[in-house]
Design an enzyme around this catalytic site. Structure first.
Site, PDB file in Angstrom:
ATOM      1  N   TYR A  12      33.086 -29.349 -15.909  1.00 40.47           N
ATOM      2  CA  TYR A  12      32.054 -30.374 -15.731  1.00 40.47           C
ATOM      3  C   TYR A  12      30.682 -29.727 -15.605  1.00 40.47           C
ATOM      4  CZ  TYR A  12      29.505 -34.246 -13.498  1.00 40.47           C
ATOM      5  OH  TYR A  12      28.579 -35.215 -13.177  1.00 40.47           O
ATOM      6  N   LYS A  36      27.357 -30.204 -18.075  1.00 39.16           N
ATOM      7  CA  LYS A  36      26.057 -30.669 -17.591  1.00 39.16           C
ATOM      8  C   LYS A  36      24.966 -29.627 -17.841  1.00 39.16           C
ATOM      9  CE  LYS A  36      27.276 -34.752 -16.259  1.00 39.16           C
ATOM     10  NZ  LYS A  36      26.707 -35.971 -16.846  1.00 39.16           N
ATOM     11  N   ASP A  86      31.431 -46.558 -27.637  1.00 41.35           N
ATOM     12  CA  ASP A  86      32.168 -45.324 -27.409  1.00 41.35           C
ATOM     13  C   ASP A  86      31.214 -44.198 -27.781  1.00 41.35           C
ATOM     14  OD1 ASP A  86      33.713 -43.041 -27.484  1.00 41.35           O
ATOM     15  OD2 ASP A  86      35.228 -43.844 -28.850  1.00 41.35           O
ATOM     16  N   VAL A  87      30.706 -43.482 -26.789  1.00 39.03           N
ATOM     17  CA  VAL A  87      29.652 -42.499 -27.059  1.00 39.03           C
ATOM     18  C   VAL A  87      30.131 -41.324 -27.898  1.00 39.03           C
ATOM     19  CG1 VAL A  87      28.306 -43.085 -25.008  1.00 39.03           C
ATOM     20  CG2 VAL A  87      30.041 -41.271 -24.868  1.00 39.03           C
ATOM     21  N   VAL A 127      26.649 -38.738  -5.269  1.00 37.46           N
ATOM     22  CA  VAL A 127      26.435 -40.122  -4.851  1.00 37.46           C
ATOM     23  C   VAL A 127      27.813 -40.751  -4.648  1.00 37.46           C
ATOM     24  CG1 VAL A 127      25.429 -42.346  -5.488  1.00 37.46           C
ATOM     25  CG2 VAL A 127      24.320 -40.219  -6.220  1.00 37.46           C
ATOM     26  N   THR A 129      29.566 -43.121  -5.459  1.00 34.44           N
ATOM     27  CA  THR A 129      30.070 -44.116  -6.394  1.00 34.44           C
ATOM     28  C   THR A 129      31.573 -43.886  -6.538  1.00 34.44           C
ATOM     29  OG1 THR A 129      29.666 -42.607  -8.227  1.00 34.44           O
ATOM     30  CG2 THR A 129      27.903 -44.169  -7.678  1.00 34.44           C
TER      31      THR A 129
END
Length: 264
Positions: free
Chosen positions: A158, A162, A62-63, A193, A195
């Site tokens: 977001y 970043k 868990d970061v 991307v 994903t």
């Protein structure tokens, strides 16, 4: 020997169970590295690690947790016999207009993207610096986003997280250099991307009324990209291999766009 040969390197990568992280892990092992996949999805991470072959491993991470980072670093050093590279890839994206954001969504993105990367830098630098658990120097690679360099609607928070990763990268590189840690710190700015996260973003853009359909959202991104296509997982993975390798030995404190020119 190729400058991109990572034989003998030991890598801890967060968010390595799927998406970009999984692709990065696969590319790193192809280049010769051994990897530890740190992820909340412990079962999925273990499956991927098994697919990567003997010498690779996984650990629940868990970061956002200091304790979890300590366990992950210790497990990596013990299982891989050291640590040379940390890839701070784990992240979340929650789409929303600024007029509709919630405190919970903002905090979630700040916790995972900013705090998670900050703790990765903290524990990565402590482990890699002289006297640390690994102690041989190395490299830390953070995953920012093209969102840090452009003003795209629906992803304000977001984008802010970043951008914070970009700033932390540069300060960390300066601190590591000034204190003689022998650790290079860089980041990449991936473009969109397809994903699970990237596809979900396109769907969310349509759902909140910014585009008529997910396909229209994707077309808008491609239209902003000189290379004329979306990114691929391998594009991002190859950039990480480069920054982990001796080919980038004099690259430090940099942000590498891997976005087909979208953020120029």
């Amino acid at each position: 020997m190729s400058a991109f040969d990572l034989t003998g390197r030991r890598v801890l990568i967060t968010g390595g169970a799927q998406g970009l992280g999984e692709g990065m892990a696969r590319a790193l092992t192809v280049a010769g590295a051994r990897v530890m996949l740190g992820d909340l999805q412990a079962d999925r991470a273990a499956t991927v690690a098994s697919e990567l072959g003997a010498g690779n491993g996984s650990v629940h991470l868990d970061v956002t947790s200091e304790k979890s980072w300590t366990v992950a670093i210790d497990a990596t050093v013990a299982q891989l016999g050291g640590l040379d590279v940390v890839v701070n890839n784990a992240g979340v994206e929650i789409t929303g207009l600024l007029t509709e954001i919630t405190v919970e969504d903002v905090r979630r993105q700040l916790d995972v993207n900013v705090l998670g990367t900050a703790l990765g830098l903290k524990h990565g630098l402590r482990a890699l610096r002289p006297g640390g658990a690994a102690g041989g120097g190395g490299a830390i690679i953070n995953v920012a986003s093209v969102a840090a360099t452009i003003a795209f609607p629906g992803i304000a928070i977001y984008s802010a997280t970043k951008s914070a990763i970009d700033r932390m990268t540069r300060v960390a590189a300066m601190e590591a250099g000034k204190l003689g840690y022998g650790v290079r710190v860089n980041c990449i700015y991936p473009g969109l991307v397809p994903t699970e996260m990237g596809t979900g973003l396109a769907v969310d853009m349509a759902n909140i009324g910014l585009f008529g359909s997910p396909e229209e959202a994707v077309e808008a991104v491609v239209g902003l990209t000189p290379s004329g296509r979306l990114g691929e997982v391998q594009d991002m993975a190859d950039a990480v291999v480069f920054l982990a390798s001796d080919a980038s030995r004099f690259v430090n404190g940099a942000g590498l766009p891997v976005d087909g020119g979208m953020g120029m």
